[in-house]
Design a protein around this motif. Structure first.
Motif, PDB file in Angstrom:
ATOM      1  N   PHE A 409       0.820  -1.210   0.000  1.00 34.18           N
ATOM      2  CA  PHE A 409       0.000   0.000   0.000  1.00 34.18           C
ATOM      3  C   PHE A 409       0.859   1.268   0.000  1.00 34.18           C
ATOM      4  N   VAL A 410       2.175   1.101   0.123  1.00 33.87           N
ATOM      5  CA  VAL A 410       3.094   2.240   0.054  1.00 33.87           C
ATOM      6  C   VAL A 410       3.646   2.384  -1.359  1.00 33.87           C
ATOM      7  N   LEU A 411       3.722   1.286  -2.103  1.00 36.75           N
ATOM      8  CA  LEU A 411       4.307   1.291  -3.448  1.00 36.75           C
ATOM      9  C   LEU A 411       3.725   2.373  -4.355  1.00 36.75           C
ATOM     10  N   PRO A 412       2.399   2.600  -4.360  1.00 32.84           N
ATOM     11  CA  PRO A 412       1.862   3.611  -5.277  1.00 32.84           C
ATOM     12  C   PRO A 412       2.048   5.045  -4.804  1.00 32.84           C
ATOM     13  N   ALA A 413       2.710   5.265  -3.680  1.00 34.95           N
ATOM     14  CA  ALA A 413       2.849   6.615  -3.126  1.00 34.95           C
ATOM     15  C   ALA A 413       3.451   7.568  -4.157  1.00 34.95           C
ATOM     16  N   ARG A 414       2.999   8.798  -4.147  1.00 37.30           N
ATOM     17  CA  ARG A 414       3.449   9.779  -5.131  1.00 37.30           C
ATOM     18  C   ARG A 414       4.844  10.285  -4.797  1.00 37.30           C
ATOM     19  N   GLY A 415       5.646  10.490  -5.841  1.00 37.21           N
ATOM     20  CA  GLY A 415       6.932  11.152  -5.704  1.00 37.21           C
ATOM     21  C   GLY A 415       8.094  10.265  -5.324  1.00 37.21           C
ATOM     22  N   LEU A 416       7.866   8.958  -5.073  1.00 35.79           N
ATOM     23  CA  LEU A 416       8.972   8.097  -4.675  1.00 35.79           C
ATOM     24  C   LEU A 416       9.907   7.838  -5.855  1.00 35.79           C
ATOM     25  N   ASN A 417      11.190   7.769  -5.562  1.00 32.14           N
ATOM     26  CA  ASN A 417      12.165   7.399  -6.580  1.00 32.14           C
ATOM     27  C   ASN A 417      11.937   5.942  -6.987  1.00 32.14           C
ATOM     28  N   TRP A 418      12.165   5.636  -8.264  1.00 31.83           N
ATOM     29  CA  TRP A 418      11.882   4.276  -8.734  1.00 31.83           C
ATOM     30  C   TRP A 418      12.766   3.237  -8.058  1.00 31.83           C
ATOM     31  N   VAL A 419      13.975   3.635  -7.644  1.00 29.26           N
ATOM     32  CA  VAL A 419      14.833   2.694  -6.918  1.00 29.26           C
ATOM     33  C   VAL A 419      14.255   2.428  -5.521  1.00 29.26           C
ATOM     34  N   SER A 420      13.676   3.449  -4.906  1.00 34.78           N
ATOM     35  CA  SER A 420      13.015   3.237  -3.609  1.00 34.78           C
ATOM     36  C   SER A 420      11.870   2.254  -3.748  1.00 34.78           C
ATOM     37  N   ARG A 421      11.162   2.319  -4.859  1.00 39.08           N
ATOM     38  CA  ARG A 421      10.081   1.352  -5.090  1.00 39.08           C
ATOM     39  C   ARG A 421      10.647  -0.055  -5.253  1.00 39.08           C
ATOM     40  N   ILE A 422      11.815  -0.175  -5.880  1.00 37.81           N
ATOM     41  CA  ILE A 422      12.439  -1.498  -6.022  1.00 37.81           C
ATOM     42  C   ILE A 422      12.800  -2.057  -4.653  1.00 37.81           C
ATOM     43  N   HIS A 423      13.315  -1.187  -3.756  1.00 38.37           N
ATOM     44  CA  HIS A 423      13.609  -1.649  -2.388  1.00 38.37           C
ATOM     45  C   HIS A 423      12.344  -2.198  -1.722  1.00 38.37           C
ATOM     46  N   LEU A 424      11.229  -1.489  -1.880  1.00 38.11           N
ATOM     47  CA  LEU A 424       9.976  -1.961  -1.294  1.00 38.11           C
ATOM     48  C   LEU A 424       9.554  -3.289  -1.919  1.00 38.11           C
ATOM     49  N   LEU A 425       9.717  -3.396  -3.246  1.00 34.44           N
ATOM     50  CA  LEU A 425       9.352  -4.630  -3.941  1.00 34.44           C
ATOM     51  C   LEU A 425      10.222  -5.808  -3.510  1.00 34.44           C
TER      52      LEU A 425
END
Length: 735
Positions: A409-425
């Motif tokens: 539920f944090v992955l779609p957050a606005r403004g996150l760097n794409w690498v930060s999304r990879i860390h979450l993934l």
């Protein structure tokens, strides 16, 4: 002086109803010498809650040094692109293996599951290649020794929750004394931030605090605060400090209850923050120490031998978009306060409420706000401990699994760097990999049973690598098998080579013993892996059913569990192993052999769990010289110092007063009240149930001892944290 208590040293203290007030605002004629307070004067600061769904890019902070703070894109192309090519090749080969006679629905399922599993290990492999090059390149590089005092102030935060106070305070003493020996002590203040709910542990913590202040004297400033309610767990504990005291410091260095950091490393972290104005957070890679069981020493060995290339590879391609693992990291205070206030997720636990795995999200928010997050893979001297048994691993991973699944539920957050999304993934994937592996095994088994019972003759007496598939290309299957093994074990082999090329490490541990340990680690890990596969799968099912993990303190030493408890804990793992064995035996012995790596661990789950969690067996393996690490053979100075200090704290804690003694002794009560955190004002009409019950039981009692006997541990903890209740208790006769 009426009501004033005299101390042996000639100190005087105020009565208990005055001690808890702010003496600084008292008239000079009323000021008296009081016991040293738990915390310094508050320095309030705002920590606004960040929105995950509203963010304006124009408000993002601009780098002061863009050339240094921007991440090279070429590194990401090399690592991520290489992983994508490897995964594409493997999936193509698998499709060719399966499509000889046309793809069936089960074969399509196998192909999809294989693609997901292989992509996971392919990224680890390409990242490890980069890490290997970095580790080898720095073997003979001299370490930087920067002179001069620090110009900044750092708050050293040690959150604790029902932990052994002797362990915690001995570690703090070792680190604080080390900083003093480097003449850097004035740059650091130490804060033990307690969320302890056990009243006896809380009183033991106070005894240890008094002891550490006496032992260190003016060499270090040691503070202590215990919250009345542990709202939002560790993240809330740190946030409470941030809003009340953190603004008085340039940096926060967050530890864990089992953390140890060499004084030189602490100083270097602070210096790097001073030198890099864009750094929001610098994370060290902790090495595991003090393991006594096979499980703990297995993780210790793997982390020390394979960990450096994995960590360096991650640092290589993530660069300024690194990650945070919740401890052994230094944070810029103004960055954290301004941009890392955590929101609550909508809904109820396990998916809603406060964010359990707060560290990944805090790192993502810092990067979103325009600060760099770096992994200091070159910095040694950071240590932590690991759970001592499979059961303790399971308890810890249950909590981590819930926290990581919240990140969906944090992955779609606005403004996150794409690498930060990879860390979450990757955090989510680390737990989803287990059910995916299980599904792959079941899909392969289904293919085999389909071939055996539905189709007439697809399984011959000749050896066939993949007997579970109705029709396969055996030559391609063999190539794919070899590729999978190379990708799976490549990081371990590269880590072993890098470790053996380090002359100092090899000389300390012994090259031949390291090679033996390498094979022993692979064998035992293979036994444990299927158990953890089912543990993680069970955790995910539990979370999907809406069950919250709770918050339990982690065991740090002996992982021994009675045989009855082992049987109860692992009964389903054993039964799943029996079911898989029965299903495979319906097809052929070749299929049983093919599944044997998973079957063996499940069928032997009880003895494997018992033996790997036993300190006695762990000591035997250590005497054989297996799973040795340089830090085990030659412990770091900070670890030796903590070990030497611990008996003194054990002795102090053994003498700590009970609640009944505390209430009956005015001197002890006055010292305790000087350490109690302030009680927030209660809104009219808002009655605290535990507080009200405690007061009622005190009023119903005839003596202090009787009142204490009436109370539950939760109520005793409330009395300890509430001056008015403690005074009420103290007003009763002692006998």
């Amino acid at each position: 002086m009426d009501g004033v208590i005299a101390f042996p040293q000639g100190q005087t203290v105020l009565p208990s109803d005055v001690v808890s007030e702010d003496v600084e605002h008292m008239p000079p004629e009323d000021r008296l010498t009081v016991p040293e307070r738990g915390m310094p004067p508050e320095h309030p600061g705002d920590m606004p809650t960040q929105s995950l769904w509203r963010f304006q890019r124009r408000n993002r902070r601009r780098f002061e040094d863009p050339r240094r703070s921007r991440s090279p894109i070429g590194r990401r192309i090399a690592v991520l692109g290489g992983a994508l090519l490897l995964a594409g090749l493997a999936v193509y080969e698998m499709e060719q293996v399966l499509s000889v006679g046309g793809l069936t629905p089960i074969e399509i399922a196998v192909l999809v599951l294989f693609a997901l599993n292989f992509g996971w290990i392919a990224l680890a492999f390409t990242s490890a290649i980069a890490g290997y090059g970095i580790v080898i390149g720095r073997l003979d590089r001299p370490k930087r020794v920067a002179p001069g005092p620090l110009g900044s102030r750092t708050a050293m935060l040690m959150p604790t929750y029902n932990e052994d106070p002797a362990r915690v305070f001995a570690a703090v003493e070792a680190m604080a004394a080390g900083l003093d020996s480097l003449r850097q002590g004035p740059a650091f203040d130490w804060f033990i931030l307690s969320d302890t709910t056990d009243p006896d542990v809380a009183l033991a913590e106070e005894a240890a605090l008094i002891g550490i202040r006496e032992r260190l004297g003016s060499r270090a400033r040691i503070y202590y605060r215990r919250r009345r309610k542990n709202v939002s767990r560790k993240a809330g504990n740190v946030a409470d400090f941030c809003t009340r005291w953190a603004s008085g410091y340039d940096h926060l260095l967050v530890l864990d209850a089992d953390s140890l950091i060499a004084p030189e490393t602490i100083v270097e972290l602070a210096r790097r923050m001073e030198e890099d104005p864009d750094a929001g957070l610098i994370q060290t890679i902790p090495a595991l120490v003090n393991g006594t069981t096979i499980v703990a020493r297995l993780q210790q060995f793997a982390g020390r031998v394979y960990g450096p290339i994995v960590g360096s590879g991650l640092a290589f391609w993530t660069s300024a978009e690194g990650n945070y693992w919740g401890h052994n990291a230094i944070i810029r205070t103004k960055a954290f306060l301004a941009s890392a206030g955590l929101p609550n997720l909508p809904g109820k636990p396990p998916f809603g409420g406060h964010i359990l795995s707060h560290d990944f999200v805090e790192a993502a928010l810092l990067r979103r706000a325009g600060w760099t997050v770096r992994i200091a893979d070159d910095l040694a001297g950071s240590y932590e401990e690991s759970p001592p048994s499979i059961i303790d691993l399971a308890i810890r991973d249950r909590r981590w699994c819930q926290g990581n699944l919240q990140h969906l539920f944090v992955l779609p957050a606005r403004g996150l760097n794409w690498v930060s999304r990879i860390h979450l993934l990757t955090g989510i994937g680390s737990y989803l990999a287990s059910p995916l592996w299980l599904l792959l095994i079941l899909a392969g088994l289904a293919l085999s049973l389909q071939a055996h019972f539905i189709r007439p003759e697809y399984f011959t007496e000749e050896f066939q690598l993949f007997p579970t598939w109705p029709v396969i290309d055996a030559e391609r299957a063999l190539r794919l098998f070899a590729l999978t093994l190379a990708i799976l074990f490549g990081p371990k082999i590269m880590g072993l080579i890098a470790f053996l090329r380090d002359r100092e490490a090899r000389r300390t541990v012994g090259g031949f013993k390291t090679i033996l340990s390498f094979f022993f680690e692979i064998f035992v890990s293979a036994l444990i892996a299927p158990i953890m596969m089912l543990v993680h799968t069970g955790a995910i099912i539990s979370i999907l059913l809406g069950r919250d993990s709770g918050w339990k303190p982690q065991r740090r030493d002996d992982g021994g569990v009675p045989i009855r408890s082992l049987i109860v804990r692992h009964r389903w793992h054993f039964l799943v192993g029996v079911a898989l064995l029965f299903a495979a035996s319906l097809d052929s012995l070749v299929l049983v052999a093919w599944l044997s790596p998973a079957l063996l661990g499940l069928l032997l789950a009880v003895p494997v769990s018992g033996l790997t969690g036993s300190t006695k067996v762990g000591r035997f393996i250590r005497r054989l010289g297996l799973l040795r690490t340089p830090e085990e053979v030659d412990p770091p100075a900070v670890a030796l110092a903590a070990q030497a200090a611990r008996p003194a704290y054990d002795e102090m804690i053994a003498r700590h007063p009970s609640l009944a003694v505390l209430a009956a002794d005015p001197e002890k009560r006055a010292i305790h009240l000087s350490l109690v955190d302030r009680v927030p004002a209660r809104p009219p009409g808002m009655i605290e149930a535990v507080e009200a019950l405690s007061a009622a039981k005190i009023d119903d009692a005839r003596t202090i001892s009787e009142a204490v006997s009436f109370m539950t541990p939760q109520e005793r903890a409330m009395v300890i944290a509430t001056p008015s209740l403690l005074d009420r208790l103290a007003s009763l006769p002692s006998a």
